[in-house]
Design a protein around this motif. Structure first.
Motif, PDB file in Angstrom:
ATOM      1  N   LEU A   1       3.957  10.248 -18.260  1.00  0.00           N
ATOM      2  CA  LEU A   1       3.691   8.968 -17.606  1.00  0.00           C
ATOM      3  C   LEU A   1       3.736   9.126 -16.088  1.00  0.00           C
ATOM      4  CD1 LEU A   1       3.169   5.943 -18.069  1.00  0.00           C
ATOM      5  CD2 LEU A   1       5.647   5.603 -18.072  1.00  0.00           C
ATOM      6  N   VAL A   2       4.694   9.906 -15.607  1.00  0.00           N
ATOM      7  CA  VAL A   2       4.774  10.187 -14.166  1.00  0.00           C
ATOM      8  C   VAL A   2       3.497  10.884 -13.693  1.00  0.00           C
ATOM      9  CG1 VAL A   2       6.012  11.529 -12.413  1.00  0.00           C
ATOM     10  CG2 VAL A   2       7.290  10.279 -14.158  1.00  0.00           C
ATOM     11  N   LEU A   3       2.918  11.702 -14.545  1.00  0.00           N
ATOM     12  CA  LEU A   3       1.687  12.414 -14.207  1.00  0.00           C
ATOM     13  C   LEU A   3       0.466  11.499 -14.236  1.00  0.00           C
ATOM     14  CD1 LEU A   3       0.417  15.288 -13.711  1.00  0.00           C
ATOM     15  CD2 LEU A   3       0.092  15.402 -16.188  1.00  0.00           C
ATOM     16  N   ALA A   4       0.452  10.535 -15.170  1.00  0.00           N
ATOM     17  CA  ALA A   4      -0.736   9.700 -15.370  1.00  0.00           C
ATOM     18  C   ALA A   4      -0.832   8.527 -14.405  1.00  0.00           C
ATOM     19  CB  ALA A   4      -0.756   9.183 -16.811  1.00  0.00           C
ATOM     20  N   LEU A   5       0.289   8.053 -13.911  1.00  0.00           N
ATOM     21  CA  LEU A   5       0.284   6.853 -13.068  1.00  0.00           C
ATOM     22  C   LEU A   5      -0.483   7.010 -11.749  1.00  0.00           C
ATOM     23  CD1 LEU A   5       3.886   5.404 -13.564  1.00  0.00           C
ATOM     24  CD2 LEU A   5       1.713   4.265 -14.092  1.00  0.00           C
ATOM     25  N   PRO A   6      -0.286   8.080 -10.968  1.00  0.00           N
ATOM     26  CA  PRO A   6      -0.930   8.157  -9.650  1.00  0.00           C
ATOM     27  C   PRO A   6      -2.447   8.021  -9.638  1.00  0.00           C
ATOM     28  CG  PRO A   6       0.820   9.780  -9.806  1.00  0.00           C
ATOM     29  CD  PRO A   6       0.652   9.206 -11.181  1.00  0.00           C
ATOM     30  N   PRO A   7      -3.208   8.769 -10.475  1.00  0.00           N
ATOM     31  CA  PRO A   7      -4.667   8.606 -10.406  1.00  0.00           C
ATOM     32  C   PRO A   7      -5.136   7.227 -10.841  1.00  0.00           C
ATOM     33  CG  PRO A   7      -4.050  10.039 -12.243  1.00  0.00           C
ATOM     34  CD  PRO A   7      -2.827   9.831 -11.429  1.00  0.00           C
ATOM     35  N   MET A   8      -4.451   6.607 -11.795  1.00  0.00           N
ATOM     36  CA  MET A   8      -4.843   5.264 -12.230  1.00  0.00           C
ATOM     37  C   MET A   8      -4.554   4.229 -11.147  1.00  0.00           C
ATOM     38  SD  MET A   8      -4.012   4.790 -16.231  1.00  0.00           S
ATOM     39  CE  MET A   8      -4.504   5.982 -17.458  1.00  0.00           C
ATOM     40  N   LEU A   9      -3.378   4.332 -10.537  1.00  0.00           N
ATOM     41  CA  LEU A   9      -3.019   3.383  -9.490  1.00  0.00           C
ATOM     42  C   LEU A   9      -3.938   3.529  -8.290  1.00  0.00           C
ATOM     43  CD1 LEU A   9      -1.032   1.198  -8.551  1.00  0.00           C
ATOM     44  CD2 LEU A   9       0.414   3.026  -7.628  1.00  0.00           C
TER      45      LEU A   9
ATOM     46  N   ARG B   1       0.815  -1.214   0.000  1.00  0.00           N
ATOM     47  CA  ARG B   1       0.000   0.000   0.000  1.00  0.00           C
ATOM     48  C   ARG B   1       0.849   1.265   0.000  1.00  0.00           C
ATOM     49  NH1 ARG B   1      -4.357  -1.959   4.631  1.00  0.00           N
ATOM     50  NH2 ARG B   1      -5.285  -3.643   3.401  1.00  0.00           N
ATOM     51  N   TRP B   2       2.066   1.150   0.510  1.00  0.00           N
ATOM     52  CA  TRP B   2       2.969   2.309   0.520  1.00  0.00           C
ATOM     53  C   TRP B   2       3.238   2.813  -0.891  1.00  0.00           C
ATOM     54  CZ3 TRP B   2       7.355   1.874  -2.355  1.00  0.00           C
ATOM     55  CH2 TRP B   2       7.743   0.574  -2.714  1.00  0.00           C
ATOM     56  N   LEU B   3       3.149   1.905  -1.875  1.00  0.00           N
ATOM     57  CA  LEU B   3       3.426   2.304  -3.248  1.00  0.00           C
ATOM     58  C   LEU B   3       2.373   3.279  -3.756  1.00  0.00           C
ATOM     59  CD1 LEU B   3       5.312   1.872  -5.631  1.00  0.00           C
ATOM     60  CD2 LEU B   3       3.899  -0.054  -6.345  1.00  0.00           C
ATOM     61  N   VAL B   4       1.124   3.105  -3.323  1.00  0.00           N
ATOM     62  CA  VAL B   4       0.052   4.018  -3.731  1.00  0.00           C
ATOM     63  C   VAL B   4       0.334   5.414  -3.188  1.00  0.00           C
ATOM     64  CG1 VAL B   4      -2.425   4.473  -3.653  1.00  0.00           C
ATOM     65  CG2 VAL B   4      -1.594   2.115  -3.793  1.00  0.00           C
ATOM     66  N   SER B   5       0.748   5.475  -1.923  1.00  0.00           N
ATOM     67  CA  SER B   5       1.077   6.773  -1.319  1.00  0.00           C
ATOM     68  C   SER B   5       2.298   7.394  -1.986  1.00  0.00           C
ATOM     69  CB  SER B   5       1.329   6.600   0.183  1.00  0.00           C
ATOM     70  OG  SER B   5       0.195   6.065   0.833  1.00  0.00           O
ATOM     71  N   ALA B   6       3.283   6.553  -2.294  1.00  0.00           N
ATOM     72  CA  ALA B   6       4.511   7.061  -2.900  1.00  0.00           C
ATOM     73  C   ALA B   6       4.248   7.654  -4.280  1.00  0.00           C
ATOM     74  CB  ALA B   6       5.541   5.945  -2.991  1.00  0.00           C
ATOM     75  N   THR B   7       3.460   6.959  -5.085  1.00  0.00           N
ATOM     76  CA  THR B   7       3.153   7.485  -6.422  1.00  0.00           C
ATOM     77  C   THR B   7       2.237   8.704  -6.332  1.00  0.00           C
ATOM     78  OG1 THR B   7       1.330   5.889  -6.614  1.00  0.00           O
ATOM     79  CG2 THR B   7       3.451   5.288  -7.590  1.00  0.00           C
ATOM     80  N   GLY B   8       1.389   8.729  -5.288  1.00  0.00           N
ATOM     81  CA  GLY B   8       0.540   9.905  -5.101  1.00  0.00           C
ATOM     82  C   GLY B   8       1.358  11.157  -4.847  1.00  0.00           C
ATOM     83  N   ALA B   9       2.485  10.986  -4.161  1.00  0.00           N
ATOM     84  CA  ALA B   9       3.367  12.124  -3.900  1.00  0.00           C
ATOM     85  C   ALA B   9       3.979  12.664  -5.187  1.00  0.00           C
ATOM     86  CB  ALA B   9       4.462  11.711  -2.932  1.00  0.00           C
ATOM     87  N   ALA B  10       4.001  11.838  -6.228  1.00  0.00           N
ATOM     88  CA  ALA B  10       4.576  12.277  -7.502  1.00  0.00           C
ATOM     89  C   ALA B  10       3.760  13.398  -8.135  1.00  0.00           C
ATOM     90  CB  ALA B  10       4.671  11.097  -8.470  1.00  0.00           C
ATOM     91  N   ARG B  11       2.501  13.561  -7.712  1.00  0.00           N
ATOM     92  CA  ARG B  11       1.679  14.635  -8.258  1.00  0.00           C
ATOM     93  C   ARG B  11       2.236  16.005  -7.901  1.00  0.00           C
ATOM     94  NH1 ARG B  11      -4.622  12.759  -7.211  1.00  0.00           N
ATOM     95  NH2 ARG B  11      -4.440  10.650  -8.057  1.00  0.00           N
ATOM     96  N   ALA B  12       2.999  16.064  -6.805  1.00  0.00           N
ATOM     97  CA  ALA B  12       3.555  17.338  -6.375  1.00  0.00           C
ATOM     98  C   ALA B  12       4.808  17.717  -7.159  1.00  0.00           C
ATOM     99  CB  ALA B  12       3.886  17.293  -4.887  1.00  0.00           C
ATOM    100  N   VAL B  13       5.339  16.788  -7.943  1.00  0.00           N
ATOM    101  CA  VAL B  13       6.549  17.056  -8.716  1.00  0.00           C
ATOM    102  C   VAL B  13       6.183  17.864  -9.963  1.00  0.00           C
ATOM    103  CG1 VAL B  13       8.477  16.020  -9.973  1.00  0.00           C
ATOM    104  CG2 VAL B  13       7.614  14.929  -7.886  1.00  0.00           C
ATOM    105  N   PRO B  14       6.820  18.990 -10.202  1.00  0.00           N
ATOM    106  CA  PRO B  14       6.508  19.800 -11.399  1.00  0.00           C
ATOM    107  C   PRO B  14       6.801  19.021 -12.684  1.00  0.00           C
ATOM    108  CG  PRO B  14       7.845  21.031  -9.827  1.00  0.00           C
ATOM    109  CD  PRO B  14       7.853  19.606  -9.371  1.00  0.00           C
ATOM    110  N   THR B  15       5.802  18.917 -13.534  1.00  0.00           N
ATOM    111  CA  THR B  15       5.970  18.160 -14.777  1.00  0.00           C
ATOM    112  C   THR B  15       7.022  18.790 -15.673  1.00  0.00           C
ATOM    113  OG1 THR B  15       3.634  17.536 -14.652  1.00  0.00           O
ATOM    114  CG2 THR B  15       4.746  17.174 -16.745  1.00  0.00           C
TER     115      THR B  15
END
Length: 239
Positions: A96-104, A59-73
């Protein structure tokens, strides 16, 4: 207001629609990179999100990828552009970095929200783990998964203008060319095309999502599938 009128006049000019640098072809390119990125994101996020939701592990992976939304594209694009050079590879990775979090997140939430009683009943009647996932959890989660896909598609369409930063590709070329030449009518005209494209795609995905919602979740009691079919009792009196 005068700039907006000029932008509408720019859009009304037939000469801006045809050819390899016209609106039609740029729109096709924009949709092309969107489809590519979303397909790659689905290929990665849906299986991983399903596994996490089904097993409860990682489950930590979901949180980790969610944090990627804060990274400037744009920052990611700049770094990948320096590493990969000019072309579509850099914007594809950044998007791809932008699209992964909401799908995951959507896939995980949908699978994990399946009623545990239903899952246990499915196992009790002899369904394998694969059958539990494909016949119980995924059908239940489809609407939520679709919501994640819809959000990712809109984000990618809106941000794919950055593809023009490292490649002569997509609707972003109108924004960059207009900025460079101070042709603000072209900039706003290109932006309006992106907005309309996003609205049309969102409407189509919204209709698809409503259709999925209308189908509803599968029968919450899988044990009903194990009910014996009606047969004539040999000992019953004949009518």
């Amino acid at each position: 207001m005068s700039v907006l009128i000029e932008a509408l006049q720019w859009l009304a000019d037939p000469g801006h629609w045809g050819g390899e640098t016209g609106i039609v072809w740029r729109t096709a390119q924009h949709l092309g990179i969107t489809v590519l990125v979303v397909a790659l994101a689905m290929a990665l996020a849906v299986p991983v999100g399903t596994w996490i939701g089904h097993t409860g592990r990682g489950r930590w992976l979901v949180s980790a990828t969610g944090a990627a939304r804060a990274v400037p594209t744009l920052g990611v694009l700049t770094l990948t552009g320096l590493a990969l050079g000019i072309g579509l590879a850099a914007p594809a990775v950044a998007l791809l970095v932008l699209a992964l979090p909401p799908m995951l997140a959507g896939t995980y939430s949908g699978i994990a929200s399946t009623d545990r009683t239903t899952v246990d009943a499915a196992r009790a009647i002899g369904l394998t783990e694969w059958q539990v996932v494909t016949q119980v959890e995924v059908p239940h989660a489809m609407a939520i998964i679709m919501a994640g896909v819809r959000g990712a598609v809109l984000q990618v369409i809106a941000t794919a203008t950055l593809a023009a930063y490292t490649a002569d590709y997509g609707l972003g070329r109108f924004l960059y060319a207009g900025l460079k030449t101070r042709d603000y009518a072209q900039m706003i005209g290109g932006s309006l095309v992106v907005v309309v494209l996003a609205l049309v795609v969102d409407a189509a995905l919204g209709a698809l999502q409503r259709r999925i919602d209308s189908r509803g979740a599968p029968d919450p009691d899988p044990s009903s599938a194990a009910a014996p079919s009606a047969q004539t009792d040999p000992g019953a009196p004949a009518h």
